[in-house]
Design a protein around this motif. Structure first.
Motif, PDB file in Angstrom:
ATOM      1  N   SER A 128       0.827  -1.207   0.000  1.00 23.15           N
ATOM      2  CA  SER A 128       0.000   0.000   0.000  1.00 23.15           C
ATOM      3  C   SER A 128       0.861   1.258   0.000  1.00 23.15           C
ATOM      4  O   SER A 128       2.034   1.228   0.403  1.00 23.15           O
ATOM      5  CB  SER A 128      -0.905   0.035   1.243  1.00 23.15           C
ATOM      6  OG  SER A 128      -1.640  -1.151   1.410  1.00 23.15           O
ATOM      7  N   LEU A 145      -3.852   3.684  -1.358  1.00 21.67           N
ATOM      8  CA  LEU A 145      -3.860   2.957  -2.623  1.00 21.67           C
ATOM      9  C   LEU A 145      -3.217   1.605  -2.355  1.00 21.67           C
ATOM     10  O   LEU A 145      -2.048   1.537  -1.971  1.00 21.67           O
ATOM     11  CB  LEU A 145      -3.067   3.696  -3.697  1.00 21.67           C
ATOM     12  CG  LEU A 145      -2.902   2.953  -5.030  1.00 21.67           C
ATOM     13  CD1 LEU A 145      -4.252   2.708  -5.696  1.00 21.67           C
ATOM     14  CD2 LEU A 145      -1.974   3.713  -5.970  1.00 21.67           C
ATOM     15  N   THR A 146      -3.982   0.541  -2.511  1.00 22.55           N
ATOM     16  CA  THR A 146      -3.467  -0.802  -2.259  1.00 22.55           C
ATOM     17  C   THR A 146      -3.335  -1.555  -3.581  1.00 22.55           C
ATOM     18  O   THR A 146      -4.031  -1.263  -4.545  1.00 22.55           O
ATOM     19  CB  THR A 146      -4.394  -1.590  -1.316  1.00 22.55           C
ATOM     20  OG1 THR A 146      -5.594  -1.937  -2.022  1.00 22.55           O
ATOM     21  CG2 THR A 146      -4.753  -0.775  -0.083  1.00 22.55           C
ATOM     22  N   ARG A 147      -2.456  -2.533  -3.593  1.00 22.81           N
ATOM     23  CA  ARG A 147      -2.213  -3.270  -4.829  1.00 22.81           C
ATOM     24  C   ARG A 147      -3.403  -4.120  -5.244  1.00 22.81           C
ATOM     25  O   ARG A 147      -3.791  -4.123  -6.420  1.00 22.81           O
ATOM     26  CB  ARG A 147      -0.979  -4.159  -4.655  1.00 22.81           C
ATOM     27  CG  ARG A 147      -0.530  -4.851  -5.947  1.00 22.81           C
ATOM     28  CD  ARG A 147       0.589  -5.823  -5.674  1.00 22.81           C
ATOM     29  NE  ARG A 147       0.144  -6.911  -4.773  1.00 22.81           N
ATOM     30  CZ  ARG A 147       0.966  -7.777  -4.186  1.00 22.81           C
ATOM     31  NH1 ARG A 147       2.269  -7.677  -4.373  1.00 22.81           N
ATOM     32  NH2 ARG A 147       0.486  -8.725  -3.399  1.00 22.81           N
ATOM     33  N   ARG A 195      -8.380   1.553  -4.059  1.00 17.29           N
ATOM     34  CA  ARG A 195      -8.343   2.673  -3.102  1.00 17.29           C
ATOM     35  C   ARG A 195      -9.317   2.378  -1.970  1.00 17.29           C
ATOM     36  O   ARG A 195     -10.492   2.096  -2.220  1.00 17.29           O
ATOM     37  CB  ARG A 195      -8.733   3.979  -3.807  1.00 17.29           C
ATOM     38  CG  ARG A 195      -8.708   5.191  -2.886  1.00 17.29           C
ATOM     39  CD  ARG A 195      -8.864   6.474  -3.656  1.00 17.29           C
ATOM     40  NE  ARG A 195     -10.208   6.692  -4.157  1.00 17.29           N
ATOM     41  CZ  ARG A 195     -11.176   7.313  -3.468  1.00 17.29           C
ATOM     42  NH1 ARG A 195     -10.951   7.737  -2.233  1.00 17.29           N
ATOM     43  NH2 ARG A 195     -12.369   7.492  -4.014  1.00 17.29           N
ATOM     44  N   VAL A 249      -5.208   9.972  -8.130  1.00 19.22           N
ATOM     45  CA  VAL A 249      -5.732   8.679  -7.679  1.00 19.22           C
ATOM     46  C   VAL A 249      -6.984   8.880  -6.832  1.00 19.22           C
ATOM     47  O   VAL A 249      -7.995   8.181  -7.003  1.00 19.22           O
ATOM     48  CB  VAL A 249      -4.654   7.910  -6.898  1.00 19.22           C
ATOM     49  CG1 VAL A 249      -5.243   6.657  -6.257  1.00 19.22           C
ATOM     50  CG2 VAL A 249      -3.503   7.525  -7.820  1.00 19.22           C
ATOM     51  N   PRO A 287      -4.323  -3.299  -9.956  1.00 19.64           N
ATOM     52  CA  PRO A 287      -2.889  -3.559  -9.728  1.00 19.64           C
ATOM     53  C   PRO A 287      -2.000  -2.832 -10.715  1.00 19.64           C
ATOM     54  O   PRO A 287      -0.878  -2.443 -10.373  1.00 19.64           O
ATOM     55  CB  PRO A 287      -2.773  -5.079  -9.891  1.00 19.64           C
ATOM     56  CG  PRO A 287      -4.150  -5.600  -9.630  1.00 19.64           C
ATOM     57  CD  PRO A 287      -5.083  -4.548 -10.138  1.00 19.64           C
ATOM     58  N   TYR A 334      -1.467   0.635  -9.435  1.00 19.69           N
ATOM     59  CA  TYR A 334      -0.544   0.580  -8.305  1.00 19.69           C
ATOM     60  C   TYR A 334       0.903   0.509  -8.798  1.00 19.69           C
ATOM     61  O   TYR A 334       1.774   1.242  -8.313  1.00 19.69           O
ATOM     62  CB  TYR A 334      -0.867  -0.629  -7.420  1.00 19.69           C
ATOM     63  CG  TYR A 334       0.040  -0.766  -6.224  1.00 19.69           C
ATOM     64  CD1 TYR A 334      -0.284  -0.151  -5.019  1.00 19.69           C
ATOM     65  CD2 TYR A 334       1.222  -1.497  -6.294  1.00 19.69           C
ATOM     66  CE1 TYR A 334       0.551  -0.261  -3.914  1.00 19.69           C
ATOM     67  CE2 TYR A 334       2.059  -1.612  -5.202  1.00 19.69           C
ATOM     68  CZ  TYR A 334       1.717  -0.992  -4.017  1.00 19.69           C
ATOM     69  OH  TYR A 334       2.564  -1.093  -2.934  1.00 19.69           O
ATOM     70  N   GLU A 335       1.156  -0.348  -9.773  1.00 25.08           N
ATOM     71  CA  GLU A 335       2.521  -0.490 -10.297  1.00 25.08           C
ATOM     72  C   GLU A 335       2.960   0.785 -11.014  1.00 25.08           C
ATOM     73  O   GLU A 335       4.117   1.202 -10.892  1.00 25.08           O
ATOM     74  CB  GLU A 335       2.592  -1.690 -11.245  1.00 25.08           C
ATOM     75  CG  GLU A 335       2.323  -3.030 -10.579  1.00 25.08           C
ATOM     76  CD  GLU A 335       3.290  -3.338  -9.440  1.00 25.08           C
ATOM     77  OE1 GLU A 335       4.442  -2.862  -9.487  1.00 25.08           O
ATOM     78  OE2 GLU A 335       2.887  -4.047  -8.491  1.00 25.08           O
ATOM     79  N   TYR A 353       1.947   3.792 -10.372  1.00 21.31           N
ATOM     80  CA  TYR A 353       2.179   4.788  -9.323  1.00 21.31           C
ATOM     81  C   TYR A 353       3.554   4.579  -8.690  1.00 21.31           C
ATOM     82  O   TYR A 353       4.324   5.539  -8.510  1.00 21.31           O
ATOM     83  CB  TYR A 353       1.077   4.671  -8.272  1.00 21.31           C
ATOM     84  CG  TYR A 353       1.248   5.582  -7.074  1.00 21.31           C
ATOM     85  CD1 TYR A 353       0.730   6.876  -7.076  1.00 21.31           C
ATOM     86  CD2 TYR A 353       1.907   5.148  -5.923  1.00 21.31           C
ATOM     87  CE1 TYR A 353       0.878   7.711  -5.982  1.00 21.31           C
ATOM     88  CE2 TYR A 353       2.065   5.974  -4.839  1.00 21.31           C
ATOM     89  CZ  TYR A 353       1.549   7.249  -4.857  1.00 21.31           C
ATOM     90  OH  TYR A 353       1.709   8.083  -3.768  1.00 21.31           O
TER      91      TYR A 353
END
Length: 244
Positions: free
Chosen positions: A12, A30-32, A36, A101, A112, A115-116, A118
């Motif tokens: 996260s 923000l979690t993988r 959110r 985000v 995901p 997330y990557e 970001y």
């Protein structure tokens, strides 16, 4: 009775936090794998809280919580890696990523790929020379992941390939809509469109065009909502101009 859901050690990043009651905070993360989410972090404002020093922007975290869906309760947090060394001059850009985000991703909508993207953008912000390209690539990948991206290498009407030596009109909602005379207002050179499509963006002209095109697409996605980070950036530029 359904047992409370438990999530352990989810990768996260903290996007935002605000005070809640006397000693707690509400965290926007923000979690993988969960997208959110908002969590209640109870007691983190008390003296001696072990979680509080870790709950900072741009820090890769492993977060644990209980609860069903959004609005769970934080039960643990630890470092996943050292804090990302965002350059001081790039901090506003880091907060710009966070605001994008927060405003464009719905809660509990896993992405995901975002997330990557970001995490990659934050890493690039450690080097000021990479700042502009990092922002443009994140904007492009964010829009694509949300289904709002456009094909900058083909005409929207008939799928004809964009030619590097020609100029084109681009519509923020439809993509490349047709050829344009060189020098026409808003016309974009094909080479710059192809650079954006291929994510090369190796020169100032390509970066400038990408900023304009992606900025228009993001403005359309925001549907009239203003980004606070852009407002602050304009104010800072105004102060610098006055100082000169």
């Amino acid at each position: 009775m359904t047992a409370a859901r438990r999530v352990l050690l989810e990768p996260s990043f903290l996007l935002h936090q605000r005070d809640w009651r006397d000693s707690s905070r509400i965290l926007e993360l923000l979690t993988r794998d969960h997208g959110r989410i908002a969590l209640f972090a109870k007691g983190v404002r008390r003296a001696g809280s072990r979680a509080a020093p870790l709950l900072q922007p741009f820090v890769p975290l492993l977060v644990s919580w209980t609860g069903s869906g959004d609005g769970g309760t934080l039960t643990g947090v630890e470092l996943a890696a050292p804090p990302v060394p965002v350059a001081p001059g790039c901090l506003m850009s880091g907060f710009y990523l966070n605001e994008l985000v927060l405003k464009l991703i719905e809660r509990v909508d896993p992405h995901p790929d975002i997330y990557e993207a970001y995490a990659l953008a934050l890493t690039a912000l450690a080097t000021p020379a990479a700042e502009a390209r990092a922002l443009r690539l994140f904007e492009k990948r964010l829009l694509e992941a949300l289904g709002l991206g456009m094909d900058y290498s083909h005409l929207a009407a008939d799928g004809a390939r964009v030619e590097s030596s020609r100029y084109y009109h681009v519509d923020a909602g439809r993509g490349v809509v047709g050829e344009a005379p060189a020098g026409a207002p808003g016309a974009v050179r094909g080479a710059e469109l192809l650079a954006l499509a291929g994510e090369s963006l190796a020169d100032d002209a390509s970066l400038a065009s990408a900023r304009r095109l992606l900025g228009a697409a993001i403005a359309a996605a925001l549907d009239g909502r203003e980004l606070a980070t852009r407002k602050v950036a304009r104010a800072v530029r105004g102060l610098r101009t006055e100082e000169r």
